[in-house]
Scaffold this motif. Sequence first.
Motif, PDB file in Angstrom:
ATOM      1  N   ARG A 180       0.742  -1.279  -0.418  1.00  0.00           N
ATOM      2  CA  ARG A 180      -0.411   0.376   0.396  1.00  0.00           C
ATOM      3  C   ARG A 180       1.002   1.660   0.125  1.00  0.00           C
ATOM      4  NH1 ARG A 180       0.454  -1.514   5.592  1.00  0.00           N
ATOM      5  NH2 ARG A 180       0.517   0.089   6.680  1.00  0.00           N
ATOM      6  N   VAL A 181       0.154   2.393  -0.490  1.00  0.00           N
ATOM      7  CA  VAL A 181       1.133   3.428  -0.456  1.00  0.00           C
ATOM      8  C   VAL A 181       0.556   4.932   0.695  1.00  0.00           C
ATOM      9  CG1 VAL A 181       1.107   5.453  -2.040  1.00  0.00           C
ATOM     10  CG2 VAL A 181       1.955   3.738  -2.304  1.00  0.00           C
ATOM     11  N   ASP A 182       0.925   5.141   1.608  1.00  0.00           N
ATOM     12  CA  ASP A 182       0.663   5.699   2.911  1.00  0.00           C
ATOM     13  C   ASP A 182       0.796   7.298   2.310  1.00  0.00           C
ATOM     14  OD1 ASP A 182      -0.530   4.047   4.285  1.00  0.00           O
ATOM     15  OD2 ASP A 182       0.594   3.356   5.864  1.00  0.00           O
ATOM     16  N   ARG A 183       0.148   8.756   2.066  1.00  0.00           N
ATOM     17  CA  ARG A 183       0.128   9.594   2.643  1.00  0.00           C
ATOM     18  C   ARG A 183       0.816   9.929   4.168  1.00  0.00           C
ATOM     19  NH1 ARG A 183      -3.435   9.040  -0.954  1.00  0.00           N
ATOM     20  NH2 ARG A 183      -3.167  10.313  -3.112  1.00  0.00           N
ATOM     21  N   ALA A 184       2.275  10.072   4.255  1.00  0.00           N
ATOM     22  CA  ALA A 184       2.563  10.925   5.484  1.00  0.00           C
ATOM     23  C   ALA A 184       2.085  11.982   5.761  1.00  0.00           C
ATOM     24  CB  ALA A 184       3.992  10.211   5.695  1.00  0.00           C
ATOM     25  N   ARG A 185       2.439  12.830   4.776  1.00  0.00           N
ATOM     26  CA  ARG A 185       1.885  14.090   5.131  1.00  0.00           C
ATOM     27  C   ARG A 185       1.817  15.357   3.377  1.00  0.00           C
ATOM     28  NH1 ARG A 185       7.912  15.740   7.451  1.00  0.00           N
ATOM     29  NH2 ARG A 185       8.048  15.448   5.579  1.00  0.00           N
ATOM     30  N   GLU A 186       1.515  16.265   3.012  1.00  0.00           N
ATOM     31  CA  GLU A 186       1.621  17.003   2.099  1.00  0.00           C
ATOM     32  C   GLU A 186       2.524  16.510   0.947  1.00  0.00           C
ATOM     33  OE1 GLU A 186      -0.397  17.658  -1.523  1.00  0.00           O
ATOM     34  OE2 GLU A 186      -1.560  17.925   0.567  1.00  0.00           O
ATOM     35  N   GLY A 187       2.813  15.704   0.328  1.00  0.00           N
ATOM     36  CA  GLY A 187       3.866  15.463  -0.681  1.00  0.00           C
ATOM     37  C   GLY A 187       4.210  14.830  -0.501  1.00  0.00           C
ATOM     38  N   GLU A 188       4.475  14.313   0.662  1.00  0.00           N
ATOM     39  CA  GLU A 188       4.944  12.876   0.834  1.00  0.00           C
ATOM     40  C   GLU A 188       4.448  11.490   1.115  1.00  0.00           C
ATOM     41  OE1 GLU A 188       8.005  10.998   4.747  1.00  0.00           O
ATOM     42  OE2 GLU A 188       7.532  13.840   4.032  1.00  0.00           O
ATOM     43  N   LEU A 189       4.402  10.546   0.043  1.00  0.00           N
ATOM     44  CA  LEU A 189       3.940   8.926   0.516  1.00  0.00           C
ATOM     45  C   LEU A 189       5.693   8.060   0.689  1.00  0.00           C
ATOM     46  CD1 LEU A 189       3.472   9.222  -3.247  1.00  0.00           C
ATOM     47  CD2 LEU A 189       1.490   9.753  -1.187  1.00  0.00           C
ATOM     48  N   HIS A 190       4.172   7.037   1.623  1.00  0.00           N
ATOM     49  CA  HIS A 190       5.747   5.691   1.826  1.00  0.00           C
ATOM     50  C   HIS A 190       4.610   4.622   1.011  1.00  0.00           C
ATOM     51  CE1 HIS A 190       6.834   7.862   5.497  1.00  0.00           C
ATOM     52  NE2 HIS A 190       7.447   8.337   4.546  1.00  0.00           N
ATOM     53  N   LEU A 191       5.756   3.833   0.962  1.00  0.00           N
ATOM     54  CA  LEU A 191       5.031   2.402   0.542  1.00  0.00           C
ATOM     55  C   LEU A 191       5.925   1.798   1.259  1.00  0.00           C
ATOM     56  CD1 LEU A 191       4.503   0.473  -2.098  1.00  0.00           C
ATOM     57  CD2 LEU A 191       7.735   0.398  -2.928  1.00  0.00           C
ATOM     58  N   VAL A 192       4.579   1.440   1.466  1.00  0.00           N
ATOM     59  CA  VAL A 192       4.647  -0.246   3.267  1.00  0.00           C
ATOM     60  C   VAL A 192       4.476  -1.193   2.490  1.00  0.00           C
ATOM     61  CG1 VAL A 192       3.886  -0.641   4.841  1.00  0.00           C
ATOM     62  CG2 VAL A 192       2.972   1.918   4.444  1.00  0.00           C
ATOM     63  N   LEU A 193       5.299  -2.060   2.343  1.00  0.00           N
ATOM     64  CA  LEU A 193       5.754  -3.697   1.967  1.00  0.00           C
ATOM     65  C   LEU A 193       5.147  -4.856   2.793  1.00  0.00           C
ATOM     66  CD1 LEU A 193       7.716  -3.775  -0.985  1.00  0.00           C
ATOM     67  CD2 LEU A 193       5.726  -3.868  -1.301  1.00  0.00           C
ATOM     68  N   ASP A 194       4.847  -5.324   2.905  1.00  0.00           N
ATOM     69  CA  ASP A 194       4.024  -6.209   4.231  1.00  0.00           C
ATOM     70  C   ASP A 194       3.886  -7.522   3.415  1.00  0.00           C
ATOM     71  OD1 ASP A 194       3.086  -4.959   5.927  1.00  0.00           O
ATOM     72  OD2 ASP A 194       1.029  -4.703   5.834  1.00  0.00           O
ATOM     73  N   TYR A 195       5.174  -8.350   4.218  1.00  0.00           N
ATOM     74  CA  TYR A 195       5.628  -9.642   3.516  1.00  0.00           C
ATOM     75  C   TYR A 195       6.323 -10.730   4.476  1.00  0.00           C
ATOM     76  CZ  TYR A 195      10.217  -8.115   3.673  1.00  0.00           C
ATOM     77  OH  TYR A 195      12.149  -7.531   4.608  1.00  0.00           O
ATOM     78  N   VAL A 196       6.139 -12.581   3.805  1.00  0.00           N
ATOM     79  CA  VAL A 196       6.599 -12.874   4.786  1.00  0.00           C
ATOM     80  C   VAL A 196       7.731 -13.631   3.956  1.00  0.00           C
ATOM     81  CG1 VAL A 196       4.425 -13.528   5.680  1.00  0.00           C
ATOM     82  CG2 VAL A 196       5.020 -15.093   3.753  1.00  0.00           C
ATOM     83  N   HIS A 197       8.841 -14.014   4.837  1.00  0.00           N
ATOM     84  CA  HIS A 197       9.467 -15.350   4.273  1.00  0.00           C
ATOM     85  C   HIS A 197       8.751 -16.556   3.140  1.00  0.00           C
ATOM     86  CE1 HIS A 197      13.332 -12.850   5.455  1.00  0.00           C
ATOM     87  NE2 HIS A 197      12.161 -11.949   5.674  1.00  0.00           N
ATOM     88  N   SER A 198       9.191 -16.864   2.483  1.00  0.00           N
ATOM     89  CA  SER A 198       8.924 -18.014   1.493  1.00  0.00           C
ATOM     90  C   SER A 198       9.673 -19.645   1.683  1.00  0.00           C
ATOM     91  CB  SER A 198       9.226 -17.731   0.218  1.00  0.00           C
ATOM     92  OG  SER A 198      10.307 -18.058  -0.271  1.00  0.00           O
ATOM     93  N   ASP A 199      10.669 -19.604   2.442  1.00  0.00           N
ATOM     94  CA  ASP A 199      11.298 -20.853   3.698  1.00  0.00           C
ATOM     95  C   ASP A 199      11.322 -20.766   4.707  1.00  0.00           C
ATOM     96  OD1 ASP A 199      12.497 -18.332   3.653  1.00  0.00           O
ATOM     97  OD2 ASP A 199      14.774 -19.968   3.311  1.00  0.00           O
ATOM     98  N   ARG A 200      10.644 -19.425   5.667  1.00  0.00           N
ATOM     99  CA  ARG A 200      10.613 -20.129   6.745  1.00  0.00           C
ATOM    100  C   ARG A 200       8.957 -19.517   7.202  1.00  0.00           C
ATOM    101  NH1 ARG A 200      15.951 -17.185   8.444  1.00  0.00           N
ATOM    102  NH2 ARG A 200      16.799 -17.846   6.170  1.00  0.00           N
ATOM    103  N   PRO A 201       8.523 -19.188   8.442  1.00  0.00           N
ATOM    104  CA  PRO A 201       7.779 -18.324   9.086  1.00  0.00           C
ATOM    105  C   PRO A 201       7.915 -17.274   9.323  1.00  0.00           C
ATOM    106  CG  PRO A 201       8.173 -20.177  10.680  1.00  0.00           C
ATOM    107  CD  PRO A 201       8.564 -20.298   9.685  1.00  0.00           C
ATOM    108  N   VAL A 202       8.804 -16.416   8.991  1.00  0.00           N
ATOM    109  CA  VAL A 202       9.181 -14.396   9.296  1.00  0.00           C
ATOM    110  C   VAL A 202       8.255 -14.078   8.662  1.00  0.00           C
ATOM    111  CG1 VAL A 202      11.453 -13.711   9.746  1.00  0.00           C
ATOM    112  CG2 VAL A 202      11.270 -15.923   9.653  1.00  0.00           C
TER     113      VAL A 202
END
Length: 122
Positions: free
Chosen positions: A91-113
């Motif tokens: 997802r992309v969050d708006r921190a402030r006017e004109g500032e975006l943050h890309l937020v990636l949630d992920y898990v490792h494919s070979d372990r439950p992390v």
Amino acid sequence: MPDPRGAAFPFRIDEQTGGIAMTEGPEKIRDDLRVLLGTRLGERPMLRDFGTRIHALAHEPDDDVTADLLRKQAHEAVVRWERRVVVTRARVDRAREGELHLVLDYVHSDRPVAAQMIIPLV
């Protein structure tokens, strides 16, 4: 499968050994994601398809369409180039006017992390 190990990003010298700083495991995967998302598509001469078009959107309007393009391009690059993780949410969050943050949630494919990565897009 052994933990991935390689040079740290950004490149630096290890103060204790005087050699190249290395990372491994989850931190190495995180470094590799930073490299992937920070590389412009076509920037690497021998691997022209590596990277994203995120940088091309820097001067586009700060609206939902641009945010969706950023999210989609980052997600597609990770799916294509980083097989050690599975993106569970992007997802992309708006921190402030004109500032975006890309937020990636992920898990490792070979372990439950599970992990999350927040990348400022200014």
